[in-house]
Design an enzyme around this catalytic site. Structure first.
Site, PDB file in Angstrom:
ATOM      1  N   HIS A  31       8.626   7.110  11.849  1.00  0.00           N
ATOM      2  CA  HIS A  31       9.756   6.375  11.269  1.00  0.00           C
ATOM      3  C   HIS A  31      11.012   7.227  11.427  1.00  0.00           C
ATOM      4  CE1 HIS A  31       9.155   9.173   8.015  1.00  0.00           C
ATOM      5  NE2 HIS A  31       7.935   8.700   7.773  1.00  0.00           N
ATOM      6  N   HIS A  34      10.808  10.976  11.069  1.00  0.00           N
ATOM      7  CA  HIS A  34      10.301  11.713  12.237  1.00  0.00           C
ATOM      8  C   HIS A  34      11.384  11.773  13.327  1.00  0.00           C
ATOM      9  CE1 HIS A  34       6.430  10.137  10.472  1.00  0.00           C
ATOM     10  NE2 HIS A  34       6.151  11.410  10.599  1.00  0.00           N
ATOM     11  N   LYS A 147      10.939  16.796   2.907  1.00  0.00           N
ATOM     12  CA  LYS A 147      10.273  15.806   2.045  1.00  0.00           C
ATOM     13  C   LYS A 147       8.964  16.370   1.494  1.00  0.00           C
ATOM     14  CE  LYS A 147       8.064  11.548   1.433  1.00  0.00           C
ATOM     15  NZ  LYS A 147       6.924  12.232   0.853  1.00  0.00           N
ATOM     16  N   VAL A 176      14.895  12.117   4.921  1.00  0.00           N
ATOM     17  CA  VAL A 176      15.642  10.893   5.249  1.00  0.00           C
ATOM     18  C   VAL A 176      15.228   9.829   4.240  1.00  0.00           C
ATOM     19  CG1 VAL A 176      16.088   9.128   7.006  1.00  0.00           C
ATOM     20  CG2 VAL A 176      15.708  11.507   7.690  1.00  0.00           C
ATOM     21  N   SER A 185       8.424   7.355   4.352  1.00  0.00           N
ATOM     22  CA  SER A 185       7.057   7.839   4.485  1.00  0.00           C
ATOM     23  C   SER A 185       6.249   6.750   5.179  1.00  0.00           C
ATOM     24  CB  SER A 185       6.474   8.105   3.092  1.00  0.00           C
ATOM     25  OG  SER A 185       5.062   8.126   3.161  1.00  0.00           O
ATOM     26  N   SER A 186       5.277   7.183   5.972  1.00  0.00           N
ATOM     27  CA  SER A 186       4.427   6.200   6.659  1.00  0.00           C
ATOM     28  C   SER A 186       3.697   5.340   5.639  1.00  0.00           C
ATOM     29  CB  SER A 186       3.407   6.923   7.531  1.00  0.00           C
ATOM     30  OG  SER A 186       4.056   7.873   8.311  1.00  0.00           O
TER      31      SER A 186
END
Ligand code: PAF
Length: 287
Positions: A31, A34, A147, A176, A185-186
């Protein structure tokens, strides 16, 4: 962007790769967070390598491992658009060859509390795979998000102890956030609309603690109370822990301690999804 799967292909690609090599290890489901890591690597490295490997050794629940999103083609598109030169997406056998004894890497004292206590073995799994990936990719710089502040500290700790390997500079990249403040976050993709709304209270609780400190609160207890008050308005959130720690040692600060600088970490479960966020409070923190 070149996509490779095997150690042999990686070794061949490394021979031709100009240095410095910047490395972004990931577990995929990429996302914008990354993308920020990859762009940071692109800005200062001649070669940018991204890995995608869902590391079974760092999952404490088999269901969590099975539920982890696998989106390789979309990930490749995002990695390339963000500036990656090479995408390494190995199989389990490439990372942990069946004929090799896997030495678990000690994640050190910073791994004992917070996520380390909540998910025993998690950081040993992270330390082991990051060390393996560092051995294979041999980067000059590696990029990790703030994070996961504890993971970042653990990676810095293990990297400093790799004294027989060429040095790797660990680069910290700021978290972010979405427009409502939720850290990317995934796992966010697994939230229901109601869960997503409730989850946005996490960054607001971090901000409430920050504001409380700025407006006269001084003790750990007062700061905790400010954050807890905000979270308690969202019964969908099950609090796992709300921790105020020394940002260097990650040791818990006692309730009556005066906060000059502290790392506030919140872990909650919503919709069966575990979410983690943190904020540095006090002297060095941004407003
Ligand atoms: O942060 C992650 O995605 C993982 O913990 C990492 C660093 C890629 C190791 O598997």
């Amino acid at each position: 962007m070149q996509r490779i799967q095997s150690r042999a292909e990686l070794a061949a690609a490394l021979n031709a790769a100009p240095r410095p090599i910047g490395f972004v290890p990931t577990m995929g489901a990429l996302h914008a967070g990354h993308a920020a890591l990859i762009r940071a690597a692109r800005a200062e490295c001649a070669t940018v390598i991204v890995s995608i490997y869902v590391n079974p050794k760092q999952f404490t629940a088999a269901t969590d491992l099975a539920a982890y999103p696998r989106t390789l083609d979309a990930d490749a598109t995002l990695a390339e658009a963000s500036g990656a030169d090479l995408l390494f997406h190995p199989s389990d056998a490439e990372i942990y060859p069946p004929n090799e004894v896997v030495q678990t890497v000690d994640p050190g004292p910073l791994a004992l509390r917070l996520e380390g206590a909540a998910r025993p073995g998690h950081f040993a799994g992270v330390a082991t795979v990051v060390s393996r990936l560092f051995d294979l990719v041999q980067p000059d710089r590696a990029y990790f998000g703030e994070k996961d502040a504890q993971q970042l500290r653990v990676v810095e700790w293990i990297t400093a102890r790799r004294t027989s390997a060429p040095p790797i500079s660990i680069r910290r990249v700021p978290t972010v956030r979405d427009t409502d403040g939720l850290a990317l976050s995934s796992r966010n993709a697994r939230l229901s609309p109601a869960g997503r709304t409730a989850a946005a209270a996490i960054p607001r609780a971090l901000k409430a603690a920050h504001d409380a400190l700025a407006h006269g609160a001084s003790t750990v207890a007062q700061i905790r109370a400010a954050a807890l008050h905000l979270l308690s308005q969202h019964p969908e959130l099950t609090l796992e822990y709300l921790d105020v720690a020394d940002p260097l040692t990650l040791e818990a600060l006692p309730d009556d301690a005066t906060v000059n600088e502290a790392l506030l970490t919140i872990a909650v479960v919503v919709d069966d999804v575990r979410l983690l966020d943190e904020r540095l409070l006090g002297e060095r923190s941004a407003s």
